[in-house]
Design a protein around this motif. Structure first.
Motif, PDB file in Angstrom:
ATOM      1  N   LEU A  92     -60.443 -69.581 -93.506  1.00  0.00           N
ATOM      2  CA  LEU A  92     -59.149 -68.902 -93.309  1.00  0.00           C
ATOM      3  C   LEU A  92     -59.378 -67.653 -92.464  1.00  0.00           C
ATOM      4  O   LEU A  92     -60.184 -66.784 -92.823  1.00  0.00           O
ATOM      5  N   ARG A  93     -58.654 -67.572 -91.336  1.00  0.00           N
ATOM      6  CA  ARG A  93     -58.723 -66.399 -90.466  1.00  0.00           C
ATOM      7  C   ARG A  93     -57.360 -65.687 -90.531  1.00  0.00           C
ATOM      8  O   ARG A  93     -56.313 -66.298 -90.294  1.00  0.00           O
ATOM      9  N   VAL A  94     -57.379 -64.378 -90.834  1.00  0.00           N
ATOM     10  CA  VAL A  94     -56.150 -63.594 -90.994  1.00  0.00           C
ATOM     11  C   VAL A  94     -56.145 -62.464 -89.978  1.00  0.00           C
ATOM     12  O   VAL A  94     -57.166 -61.786 -89.772  1.00  0.00           O
ATOM     13  N   SER A  95     -54.980 -62.270 -89.348  1.00  0.00           N
ATOM     14  CA  SER A  95     -54.805 -61.185 -88.382  1.00  0.00           C
ATOM     15  C   SER A  95     -53.616 -60.336 -88.813  1.00  0.00           C
ATOM     16  O   SER A  95     -52.496 -60.844 -88.958  1.00  0.00           O
ATOM     17  N   ASN A  96     -53.850 -59.049 -89.047  1.00  0.00           N
ATOM     18  CA  ASN A  96     -52.778 -58.119 -89.425  1.00  0.00           C
ATOM     19  C   ASN A  96     -52.314 -57.383 -88.169  1.00  0.00           C
ATOM     20  O   ASN A  96     -52.967 -56.449 -87.699  1.00  0.00           O
ATOM     21  N   GLN A  97     -51.169 -57.791 -87.625  1.00  0.00           N
ATOM     22  CA  GLN A  97     -50.626 -57.151 -86.436  1.00  0.00           C
ATOM     23  C   GLN A  97     -49.492 -56.184 -86.778  1.00  0.00           C
ATOM     24  O   GLN A  97     -48.717 -55.804 -85.902  1.00  0.00           O
ATOM     25  N   THR A  98     -49.388 -55.765 -88.013  1.00  0.00           N
ATOM     26  CA  THR A  98     -48.337 -54.850 -88.448  1.00  0.00           C
ATOM     27  C   THR A  98     -48.899 -53.438 -88.591  1.00  0.00           C
ATOM     28  O   THR A  98     -50.113 -53.215 -88.491  1.00  0.00           O
ATOM     29  N   PHE A 141     -56.124 -55.314 -96.147  1.00  0.00           N
ATOM     30  CA  PHE A 141     -56.222 -55.082 -94.712  1.00  0.00           C
ATOM     31  C   PHE A 141     -55.614 -53.725 -94.377  1.00  0.00           C
ATOM     32  O   PHE A 141     -54.529 -53.387 -94.868  1.00  0.00           O
ATOM     33  N   ALA A 142     -56.299 -52.985 -93.534  1.00  0.00           N
ATOM     34  CA  ALA A 142     -55.738 -51.740 -93.005  1.00  0.00           C
ATOM     35  C   ALA A 142     -54.706 -52.091 -91.924  1.00  0.00           C
ATOM     36  O   ALA A 142     -54.668 -53.230 -91.437  1.00  0.00           O
ATOM     37  N   PRO A 143     -53.836 -51.139 -91.553  1.00  0.00           N
ATOM     38  CA  PRO A 143     -52.863 -51.432 -90.491  1.00  0.00           C
ATOM     39  C   PRO A 143     -53.545 -51.909 -89.208  1.00  0.00           C
ATOM     40  O   PRO A 143     -54.507 -51.295 -88.743  1.00  0.00           O
ATOM     41  N   ARG A 144     -53.082 -53.036 -88.697  1.00  0.00           N
ATOM     42  CA  ARG A 144     -53.557 -53.653 -87.459  1.00  0.00           C
ATOM     43  C   ARG A 144     -55.037 -54.062 -87.533  1.00  0.00           C
ATOM     44  O   ARG A 144     -55.681 -54.253 -86.491  1.00  0.00           O
ATOM     45  N   GLU A 145     -55.547 -54.220 -88.718  1.00  0.00           N
ATOM     46  CA  GLU A 145     -56.935 -54.671 -88.844  1.00  0.00           C
ATOM     47  C   GLU A 145     -57.027 -56.158 -88.464  1.00  0.00           C
ATOM     48  O   GLU A 145     -56.270 -56.987 -88.965  1.00  0.00           O
ATOM     49  N   GLY A 146     -57.958 -56.460 -87.594  1.00  0.00           N
ATOM     50  CA  GLY A 146     -58.116 -57.833 -87.132  1.00  0.00           C
ATOM     51  C   GLY A 146     -56.964 -58.318 -86.289  1.00  0.00           C
ATOM     52  O   GLY A 146     -56.709 -59.532 -86.231  1.00  0.00           O
ATOM     53  N   SER A 147     -56.256 -57.398 -85.640  1.00  0.00           N
ATOM     54  CA  SER A 147     -55.061 -57.795 -84.895  1.00  0.00           C
ATOM     55  C   SER A 147     -55.380 -58.595 -83.643  1.00  0.00           C
ATOM     56  O   SER A 147     -54.536 -59.343 -83.142  1.00  0.00           O
ATOM     57  N   ASN A 148     -56.581 -58.448 -83.102  1.00  0.00           N
ATOM     58  CA  ASN A 148     -56.918 -59.144 -81.864  1.00  0.00           C
ATOM     59  C   ASN A 148     -57.342 -60.598 -82.114  1.00  0.00           C
ATOM     60  O   ASN A 148     -56.678 -61.541 -81.687  1.00  0.00           O
ATOM     61  N   ARG A 149     -58.422 -60.776 -82.822  1.00  0.00           N
ATOM     62  CA  ARG A 149     -58.946 -62.123 -83.047  1.00  0.00           C
ATOM     63  C   ARG A 149     -58.835 -62.559 -84.502  1.00  0.00           C
ATOM     64  O   ARG A 149     -59.067 -63.725 -84.807  1.00  0.00           O
ATOM     65  N   GLY A 150     -58.495 -61.630 -85.406  1.00  0.00           N
ATOM     66  CA  GLY A 150     -58.424 -61.989 -86.810  1.00  0.00           C
ATOM     67  C   GLY A 150     -59.786 -61.896 -87.484  1.00  0.00           C
ATOM     68  O   GLY A 150     -60.825 -61.787 -86.820  1.00  0.00           O
ATOM     69  N   LEU A 151     -59.772 -61.945 -88.793  1.00  0.00           N
ATOM     70  CA  LEU A 151     -60.999 -61.868 -89.587  1.00  0.00           C
ATOM     71  C   LEU A 151     -61.111 -63.103 -90.470  1.00  0.00           C
ATOM     72  O   LEU A 151     -60.137 -63.528 -91.092  1.00  0.00           O
ATOM     73  N   ILE A 152     -62.321 -63.662 -90.516  1.00  0.00           N
ATOM     74  CA  ILE A 152     -62.588 -64.785 -91.400  1.00  0.00           C
ATOM     75  C   ILE A 152     -62.757 -64.239 -92.818  1.00  0.00           C
ATOM     76  O   ILE A 152     -63.564 -63.330 -93.056  1.00  0.00           O
ATOM     77  N   LEU A 153     -61.986 -64.769 -93.750  1.00  0.00           N
ATOM     78  CA  LEU A 153     -62.068 -64.314 -95.132  1.00  0.00           C
ATOM     79  C   LEU A 153     -63.173 -65.073 -95.863  1.00  0.00           C
ATOM     80  O   LEU A 153     -63.384 -66.260 -95.639  1.00  0.00           O
ATOM     81  N   THR A 203     -51.342 -65.312 -88.909  1.00  0.00           N
ATOM     82  CA  THR A 203     -51.043 -64.077 -88.165  1.00  0.00           C
ATOM     83  C   THR A 203     -49.829 -63.399 -88.792  1.00  0.00           C
ATOM     84  O   THR A 203     -48.748 -63.996 -88.847  1.00  0.00           O
ATOM     85  N   LEU A 204     -50.014 -62.196 -89.299  1.00  0.00           N
ATOM     86  CA  LEU A 204     -48.935 -61.442 -89.934  1.00  0.00           C
ATOM     87  C   LEU A 204     -48.367 -60.463 -88.909  1.00  0.00           C
ATOM     88  O   LEU A 204     -49.074 -59.580 -88.422  1.00  0.00           O
TER      89      LEU A 204
END
Length: 206
Positions: A92-98, A141-153, A203-204
């Motif tokens: 699972l890869r998650v991207s926080n774009q908020t 997740f911190a704000p905009r953490e992993g917003s570019n490529r996301g993070l593997i959980l 992607t959030l």
């Protein structure tokens, strides 16, 4: 002066004196009444020199509205075919774009297992087995953490394998009560399956 004349004058004089006496009595009564009459000593009302301001009503206190949960918009995605869903199991890869600090929670329900055949041995658990069913786990997740490529959980002692039927949801941690999801893997538009990378991608967005 004859007696006849005196008899005529005396009654006239007495009558005049009686009238004068009666007039004098009436005059005294009027004067006495005038003296005993109460005098209105009230002074006429004077206009106020300075106007008195009317009291200003206190502002009405409006109760602070309690913020209601705000779901994120759902973007349509192409549903996966049953053949793809049968093999869609991966990381699972998650991207926080908020701009919000988020908590992503995962719940893997208990799978429906068929009864083992007679004489079959139960498989021993391994390090790659999924997390214990019905036990949610979460990542912050911190704000905009992993917003570019996301993070593997990942999990501390085992590999995370996301599969259809798992449930994902994200909550803002700043008290705004904003949330994303819930997403049912393989049924909701998100997360999406990347067959080449063998991973689910969530992607959030704001």
């Amino acid at each position: 002066m004859t007696n006849d004349l005196k008899l005529k004058i005396y009654p006239a004089v007495i009558g005049i004196l009686g009238l004068c006496l009666i007039a004098s009595l009436f005059a005294n009564v009027e004067i006495q009444v005038a003296r005993n009459a109460p005098t209105d000593r009230r002074q006429p009302a004077k206009p106020d020199e300075s106007p008195i301001a009317s009291p200003v009503p206190a502002p009405t206190q409006v109760p602070t509205p309690v913020p209601t949960p705000i779901p994120s918009p759902i973007v349509s995605a192409t549903p996966l075919s049953p053949d793809v869903l049968a093999t869609a199991q991966g990381s699972l890869r998650v991207s926080n774009q908020t701009e919000y600090p988020l908590r992503v929670a995962l719940l893997q329900p208990v799978p429906v297992e068929s009864e083992p055949e007679a004489g079959a041995e139960a498989a021993e658990p391994s390090e790659t087995d999924p997390i214990e069913p019905n036990q949610p786990v979460h990542w912050d997740f911190a704000p905009r953490e992993g917003s570019n490529r996301g993070l593997i959980l990942s999990l501390p002692n085992q590999t995370l394998q996301l599969q259809p039927g798992d449930v994902l949801v994200a909550f803002a941690q700043d008290g705004s009560r904003r949330y994303w999801g819930p997403y049912i893997v393989g049924q909701s538009p998100f997360p999406t399956w990347n067959a080449e990378a063998k991973e689910w991608q969530l992607t959030l967005q704001p």
